[in-house]
Design a protein around this motif. Structure first.
Motif, PDB file in Angstrom:
ATOM      1  N   SER A   1      35.476  32.985  42.951  1.00 46.26           N
ATOM      2  CA  SER A   1      36.745  32.375  43.383  1.00 46.26           C
ATOM      3  C   SER A   1      36.954  31.070  42.637  1.00 46.26           C
ATOM      4  N   LEU A   2      37.990  31.058  41.784  1.00 44.72           N
ATOM      5  CA  LEU A   2      38.340  29.870  41.005  1.00 44.72           C
ATOM      6  C   LEU A   2      39.764  29.432  41.313  1.00 44.72           C
ATOM      7  N   VAL A   3      40.278  29.799  42.477  1.00 45.59           N
ATOM      8  CA  VAL A   3      41.671  29.535  42.837  1.00 45.59           C
ATOM      9  C   VAL A   3      41.939  28.036  42.922  1.00 45.59           C
ATOM     10  N   TYR A   4      43.177  27.657  42.603  1.00 45.83           N
ATOM     11  CA  TYR A   4      43.629  26.259  42.669  1.00 45.83           C
ATOM     12  C   TYR A   4      42.766  25.337  41.807  1.00 45.83           C
ATOM     13  N   ASN A   5      42.720  25.634  40.514  1.00 48.08           N
ATOM     14  CA  ASN A   5      42.109  24.733  39.549  1.00 48.08           C
ATOM     15  C   ASN A   5      43.096  24.521  38.405  1.00 48.08           C
ATOM     16  N   LEU A   6      42.612  24.013  37.282  1.00 48.19           N
ATOM     17  CA  LEU A   6      43.479  23.732  36.141  1.00 48.19           C
ATOM     18  C   LEU A   6      43.084  24.556  34.928  1.00 48.19           C
TER      19      LEU A   6
ATOM     20  N   SER B   1      29.453  44.267  39.436  1.00 46.30           N
ATOM     21  CA  SER B   1      29.020  44.050  40.820  1.00 46.30           C
ATOM     22  C   SER B   1      30.080  43.350  41.660  1.00 46.30           C
ATOM     23  N   LEU B   2      31.137  42.841  41.025  1.00 50.92           N
ATOM     24  CA  LEU B   2      32.136  42.043  41.739  1.00 50.92           C
ATOM     25  C   LEU B   2      32.816  42.837  42.853  1.00 50.92           C
ATOM     26  N   LYS B   3      32.943  42.169  44.009  1.00 50.85           N
ATOM     27  CA  LYS B   3      33.726  42.715  45.119  1.00 50.85           C
ATOM     28  C   LYS B   3      34.991  41.880  45.367  1.00 50.85           C
ATOM     29  N   MET B   4      34.933  40.607  44.950  1.00 48.94           N
ATOM     30  CA  MET B   4      36.104  39.744  45.126  1.00 48.94           C
ATOM     31  C   MET B   4      36.304  38.911  43.870  1.00 48.94           C
ATOM     32  N   LEU B   5      37.510  38.990  43.290  1.00 51.14           N
ATOM     33  CA  LEU B   5      37.874  38.179  42.130  1.00 51.14           C
ATOM     34  C   LEU B   5      39.188  37.469  42.453  1.00 51.14           C
ATOM     35  N   ASN B   6      39.114  36.128  42.567  1.00 51.95           N
ATOM     36  CA  ASN B   6      40.291  35.332  42.932  1.00 51.95           C
ATOM     37  C   ASN B   6      40.482  34.235  41.897  1.00 51.95           C
ATOM     38  N   LEU B   7      41.509  34.395  41.066  1.00 52.96           N
ATOM     39  CA  LEU B   7      41.831  33.416  40.016  1.00 52.96           C
ATOM     40  C   LEU B   7      43.204  32.796  40.240  1.00 52.96           C
ATOM     41  N   SER B   8      43.747  32.909  41.432  1.00 58.29           N
ATOM     42  CA  SER B   8      45.130  32.514  41.709  1.00 58.29           C
ATOM     43  C   SER B   8      45.379  31.031  41.495  1.00 58.29           C
TER      44      SER B   8
ATOM     45  N   VAL C   1      38.773  42.895  46.550  1.00 59.39           N
ATOM     46  CA  VAL C   1      39.876  41.928  46.574  1.00 59.39           C
ATOM     47  C   VAL C   1      40.153  41.484  45.148  1.00 59.39           C
ATOM     48  N   LEU C   2      41.406  41.606  44.710  1.00 60.27           N
ATOM     49  CA  LEU C   2      41.841  41.116  43.400  1.00 60.27           C
ATOM     50  C   LEU C   2      43.094  40.284  43.595  1.00 60.27           C
ATOM     51  N   TRP C   3      42.922  38.966  43.448  1.00 63.34           N
ATOM     52  CA  TRP C   3      44.035  38.033  43.607  1.00 63.34           C
ATOM     53  C   TRP C   3      44.279  37.322  42.286  1.00 63.34           C
ATOM     54  N   LEU C   4      45.461  37.569  41.704  1.00 65.44           N
ATOM     55  CA  LEU C   4      45.881  36.912  40.459  1.00 65.44           C
ATOM     56  C   LEU C   4      47.254  36.273  40.657  1.00 65.44           C
ATOM     57  N   THR C   5      47.443  35.671  41.823  1.00 59.22           N
ATOM     58  CA  THR C   5      48.733  35.067  42.162  1.00 59.22           C
ATOM     59  C   THR C   5      49.032  33.857  41.275  1.00 59.22           C
ATOM     60  N   GLU C   6      50.252  33.779  40.758  1.00 57.18           N
ATOM     61  CA  GLU C   6      50.741  32.658  39.954  1.00 57.18           C
ATOM     62  C   GLU C   6      49.736  32.274  38.859  1.00 57.18           C
ATOM     63  N   CYS C   7      49.457  33.250  38.011  1.00 60.57           N
ATOM     64  CA  CYS C   7      48.556  33.035  36.872  1.00 60.57           C
ATOM     65  C   CYS C   7      49.302  33.147  35.542  1.00 60.57           C
ATOM     66  N   ARG C   8      50.637  33.122  35.607  1.00 63.08           N
ATOM     67  CA  ARG C   8      51.487  33.178  34.408  1.00 63.08           C
ATOM     68  C   ARG C   8      51.242  34.470  33.624  1.00 63.08           C
ATOM     69  N   LEU C   9      51.131  35.566  34.340  1.00 64.31           N
ATOM     70  CA  LEU C   9      50.871  36.858  33.727  1.00 64.31           C
ATOM     71  C   LEU C   9      52.145  37.470  33.162  1.00 64.31           C
TER      72      LEU C   9
ATOM     73  N   GLU D   1      37.906  51.185  45.552  1.00 65.36           N
ATOM     74  CA  GLU D   1      37.426  50.441  46.707  1.00 65.36           C
ATOM     75  C   GLU D   1      38.324  49.250  47.046  1.00 65.36           C
ATOM     76  N   LEU D   2      39.372  49.024  46.251  1.00 62.88           N
ATOM     77  CA  LEU D   2      40.211  47.838  46.427  1.00 62.88           C
ATOM     78  C   LEU D   2      40.946  47.879  47.764  1.00 62.88           C
ATOM     79  N   VAL D   3      40.861  46.773  48.485  1.00 59.67           N
ATOM     80  CA  VAL D   3      41.521  46.636  49.784  1.00 59.67           C
ATOM     81  C   VAL D   3      42.759  45.752  49.672  1.00 59.67           C
ATOM     82  N   ASP D   4      42.688  44.725  48.841  1.00 61.35           N
ATOM     83  CA  ASP D   4      43.771  43.737  48.768  1.00 61.35           C
ATOM     84  C   ASP D   4      44.100  43.461  47.308  1.00 61.35           C
ATOM     85  N   LEU D   5      45.341  43.738  46.895  1.00 62.34           N
ATOM     86  CA  LEU D   5      45.824  43.492  45.528  1.00 62.34           C
ATOM     87  C   LEU D   5      46.985  42.525  45.588  1.00 62.34           C
ATOM     88  N   ASP D   6      46.845  41.358  44.921  1.00 66.44           N
ATOM     89  CA  ASP D   6      47.906  40.345  44.926  1.00 66.44           C
ATOM     90  C   ASP D   6      48.193  39.915  43.487  1.00 66.44           C
ATOM     91  N   LEU D   7      49.358  40.331  42.977  1.00 66.23           N
ATOM     92  CA  LEU D   7      49.801  39.972  41.623  1.00 66.23           C
ATOM     93  C   LEU D   7      51.114  39.204  41.675  1.00 66.23           C
TER      94      LEU D   7
END
Length: 971
Positions: free
Chosen positions: A139-144, A158-165, A186-194, A207-213
């Protein structure tokens, strides 16, 4: 080197094991303002009892470190990577760590969870991260972080949760390699300028439960391959630029409960297959969808949220909607729905918001809505409803907004309305309601707006109406009301707008109207009022005055006897004043006689002095011609009725009248011939103006910036009418000079006032009034303007103070409107704002939104409470926000509050200080909206001590942000 350091300190801390030595290095490398590491005692034999440190079963090896929320600052403590290979969990979230992420983190082979959320890390994600073999949470959310999202993350299988939002990544595509993370939940890539399309490979994440793009710039269709997300519960794709139809294959996702694809460019209809899934939340608002809503949607047993506003849906809503599910929020505004409302919308008794404005719904309201006591917000405007409103509907106890505008409702307002104890806005305009307003309406202590114009109400106003202390708007125009206005009208201290036009009110206009200090709109036209116009009306600061077509007589009050008010008094034959056409022919003849005498005297004087003036005339005729030409170039644009001309302004722009100067020009104080005073800001487009061929880029840029500032100021203030926003009278322009004419503020800016010697004499009640006024002004910009406006330069120097120490928000040269399409705020070309007031995220993303203003306003609160500037030598290397936080933690609130303030207000000041700290939260999501800020301030000003936090031992107990996100439409 690290081992050498350990050997050097070994004699001092001989009992501490090697892992303890490493953690001591971590402690010494970080700034610890909250003393969170105070328990890390080097005399201990093991770090296993230290705060935030956890060890394994043998109680010798560190397996977990949790230092979240400690406000630690400094670079990442790389030495931590030399800990035992048994370290499994590292949580440094919600701190203030900076710099790049170390590549040596991958040297911790058994690390399963790495949480660095909410710091200020920058640069790329290290390539070494691709070597993690056991990492399950990253989880690296809310950084620069500002590189692209790297493909090698797809190697961490092995990742189960990846959060770069919420990182300002370089714009790029979603790496298809992420489809290799088959264990990902869990894959969260909210507001990543994609950019680009959603890769088909994501469909392999079984196996994904939560997808946020959400909040990106993704294009193209929603891939049909997402049918492979067999375990997915939530899919969020809102606020992108996706096109095409919603794939019916999504109906194969039997676990799907929440689907949000709002604020895109989707077309087609809602697939029947998707509606057969047991959805709980469906958000498709602000797309280009059409067709009917499938009936099967009403069969979802747990559906609590349905938002479809801003599309082109037709037909009726599913007949059983709400019957089988605990529906809470329904918003289908701005569509083409028709027919009657489903009879069981509140079948489970949980409906809170019913928003259906701008459709073609018809028929009566379902009787069952009268029993829906859970309702809080109801907007049924601009439909074709008819019949009587159910009696119980008027008295729902939790409704704060009831809007029935532009329908064909009939009947009377029921006496049950007395039970609507939470009602703040009652808007009934343009219906066919009849009868009188019930006395029970006077028991609605929270009522702020009563708008019932364009109906058939009759009778006199109920006496109880005078009890509504919170009333800000009373609009009853175009009805059949009779009787006289009560002198008790003076109790409406917060009344801003009074419109009783087009009724049959009689008697005299109450003198007490002049005591309504915040009234700026008064329309009593088209009634039967008689007698004199009260002199007390002169004390009001009105943007709109209309007393025409009554039976008023006598002389006009002196300050109202101006040509600019002429249309305000038409149709009153008995009125007289110095306005042409108000009095009878005899008076006009007398006036003509006076004019003839004056003209004769003038002609005689000209004949006597003509010889002496001839030489003077010929000497300066060239000068006069040039001056006439110069004046003819001025273009005047007015936003209010003016009692002066541009020439009167121009003649007063000399150096003796300068009261301020800045980078954009000078400010003049101008006293007009009518006795009023205005402030004139003179903006120059360049030092020496050249023609179009001017190729000096520096001058051209300066000129462009100032032109943009001028246009922003005019565009913003020209439309705004609010008591806490500075009034822009007019603007005057030529090719090389621009003038803005404002109302004059005798006490100057808040910045000059609070930091002058006079600032120490400002009592707390005056300071609180300034804070509340400024908050209400900003709240108006954010919540009541359409589209909303972001000021972008909120600071004490841009808050002006009038003679009664009321505050006005000013200087809209860099203001921006918020994109109503709901798209993510666009980056600006440069930072607008002032040092010490700029929100942290604004400085690095250049993203404009209301949260930036809220941070700046929080700084203003701290400035008023402490009487310290946002950036000053006395604060050292800290700005005001950091100084307040550290001083509170170390010394207590007494050392923060301005010592000039009376200590009897300490508790209230502490609460206001707490609001300032909440507004300056490093994370935008934690800052309250301005509407919430105003409500908190009003509650504190109301003295309800039981509902607020207390101070204890000089420390502040923080407010919690209880505000829920209001995604409501145009609604």
């Amino acid at each position: 080197m690290h081992l050498l350091f350990l050997l050097l300190i070994l004699p001092t801390v001989y009992s501490l094991n090697q892992e303890g030595f490493i953690l001591q290095q971590v402690k010494h490398s970080l700034d610890d303002p909250l003393s969170s590491l105070a328990s890390w005692n080097p005399q201990d034999d093991s770090p296993c009892r230290w705060s935030g440190v956890y060890c394994g079963g043998d109680f010798t090896s560190v397996t977990s470190i949790d230092l979240s929320g400690a406000k630690l600052s400094g670079p990442f403590p790389s030495v931590i990577c030399h800990l035992s290979r048994l370290l499994q969990t590292l949580d440094l979230s919600q701190n203030l760590l900076t710099g790049e992420l170390p590549h040596t983190l991958a040297d911790l082979p058994f690390l399963t969870s790495l949480d660095l959320t909410g710091n200020n890390f920058s640069g790329d994600i290290p390539a070494s991260f691709g070597r993690f073999e056991n990492l399950e949470v990253l989880s690296l959310v809310y950084n620069l972080l500002d590189g692209t999202i790297p493909p090698f993350l797809g190697n961490i299988t092995s990742l189960k949760m990846l959060n770069l939002s919420y990182n300002p990544f370089t714009p790029g595509r979603i790496p298809p390699e992420l489809g290799n993370l088959t264990s990902l939940e869990v894959l969260w890539l909210t507001e990543c300028r994609l950019l680009g399309e959603i890769p088909d490979s994501l469909g392999r994440l079984t196996e994904l439960v939560d997808l946020d793009l959400a909040l990106n710039d993704l294009v193209g269709p929603i891939p049909r391959s997402l049918r492979g997300l067999k375990s997915v519960v939530q899919i969020e794709l809102y606020n992108n630029s996706l096109t095409g139809a919603i794939p019916p294959e999504l109906g194969e996702l039997k676990s799907l409960r929440l689907f949000d694809a709002s604020m895109n460019q989707l077309t087609g209809s809602i697939p029947e297959e998707l509606c057969r899934v047991a959805l709980e939340s469906l958000n498709l608002y602000e797309n280009n969808l059409e067709g009917e809503v499938p009936e099967s949607l009403a069969s979802s047993p747990n559906l609590y949220e349905l938002r479809l506003f801003g599309n082109r849906f037709t037909g009726e809503l599913p007949r059983d909607l709400g019957r089988n599910s605990p529906l809470k929020w329904l918003d289908v505004s701005q569509n083409e729905f028709s027919g009657e409302l489903p009879p069981e919308l509140c079948g489970k008794g949980e409906l809170e918001e019913l928003l259906i404005i701008h459709n073609s719904f018809s028929g009566p309201l379902p009787e069952s809505l009268g029993d829906c006591r859970s309702l809080t917000r109801v907007r049924l405007a601009y439909n074709r409803f008819s019949g009587q409103v159910p009696a119980g509907f008027w008295g729902l106890p939790h409704v704060y907004l009831l809007e029935l505008v532009n329908n064909s409702f009939s009947g009377e307002v029921s006496k049950t309305i007395g039970g609507a104890s939470n009602l703040s806005q009652l808007i009934l305009t343009n219906n066919e309601f009849t009868g009188s307003l019930p006395e029970e309406i006077g028991s609605l202590d929270n009522l702020n707006q009563l708008s019932a114009g364009g109906n058939k109400f009759s009778g006199s106003l109920p006496d109880s109406l005078m009890n509504l202390d919170e009333l800000g708007t009373l609009d009853l125009h175009g009805n059949r009301f009779t009787g006289e206005l009560s002198p008790k009208i003076k109790s409406w201290k917060k009344l801003n707008q009074l419109n009783l036009a087009g009724n049959r009110f009689s008697g005299q206009i109450p003198v007490e109207i002049g005591n309504l200090s915040v009234l700026n709109y008064l329309d009593l036209s088209g009634n039967l009022f008689s007698g004199n116009i009260p002199v007390s009306l002169q004390s009001l600061k009105l943007n709109q005055l209309n007393l025409s077509y009554n039976r008023l007589t006598g002389e006009l009050p002196p300050s109202l006897a101006k040509e600019m008010y002429k249309n305000s008094f038409l149709g009153n034959p008995g009125l007289c004043g110095d306005i042409k056409g108000l009095c009878g022919s005899g008076d006009e003849a007398k006036n003509k006689g006076y004019v003839w005498v004056l003209r004769s005297i003038f002609v005689l004087a000209v004949m006597v002095f003509v010889a002496g003036l001839a030489w003077f005339y010929f000497k300066y005729k060239t000068f006069k011609k040039e001056r006439a030409v110069e004046r003819s170039k001025w273009t005047l644009m007015s936003f209010h009725k003016l009692g002066f001309s541009e020439h009167e302004i121009l003649e007063s722009l000399d150096e003796d009248n300068v009261i301020g100067a800045g980078a954009s020009g000078k400010v003049y104080k101008v006293v007009l011939t009518n006795g009023e005073t205005v402030a004139v800001k003179r903006l120059w487009t360049g030092g020496s103006v050249k023609e179009a061929g001017d190729t000096d880029p520096e001058k051209g840029e300066r000129r462009g910036v100032k032109d943009e500032a001028f246009e922003a100021e005019v565009e913003t203030l020209g439309k705004i009418r609010h008591k806490n926003i500075v009034k822009l009278w007019c603007c005057c322009t030529t090719r090389d000079c621009k003038l803005l004419v404002y109302e004059y503020m005798p006490n100057g800016s808040l910045g000059d006032l609070i930091h002058s010697s006079k600032g120490g004499t400002l009592g707390w009640q005056t300071r609180f009034k300034i804070i509340l006024d400024a908050a209400e002004g900003l709240s108006y910009l954010h919540h009541d303007c359409v589209p909303p406006i972001v000021h972008r330069d909120v600071k004490s120097n841009n808050i002006l103070i009038d003679g009664d120490y009321g505050a006005r928000v000013a200087d809209f040269g860099v203001a921006k409107v918020v994109d109503l399409t709901g798209k993510a705020p666009k980056s600006m070309s440069g930072i607008a704002g002032s040092c010490g007031y700029i929100a942290p995220e604004y400085a690095y993303t250049l993203r404009v939104n209301e949260k930036s203003d809220i941070y700046s306003f929080g700084v203003v609160i701290l400035e008023i409470v402490t009487r310290k500037r946002p950036v000053a030598p006395e604060l050292g290397e800290k700005d005001l926000v950091k100084w307040v936080c550290s001083t509170l933690d170390q010394k207590g609130v007494e050392h923060v509050i301005d010592p000039k303030l009376d200590s009897c207000f300490k508790e209230e000041i502490s609460k206001i200080l707490n609001i300032g700290l909440l507004c300056t939260s490093p994370l935008p999501i934690n800052r309250p909206s301005m509407r919430r800020v105003v409500k908190m301030l009003q509650e504190i000003g109301g003295g309800d001590d039981e509902s607020h936090n207390k101070t204890k031992d000089g420390k502040l107990t923080p407010y919690y942000n209880e505000e829920a996100s209001d995604q409501g439409s145009i609604a």
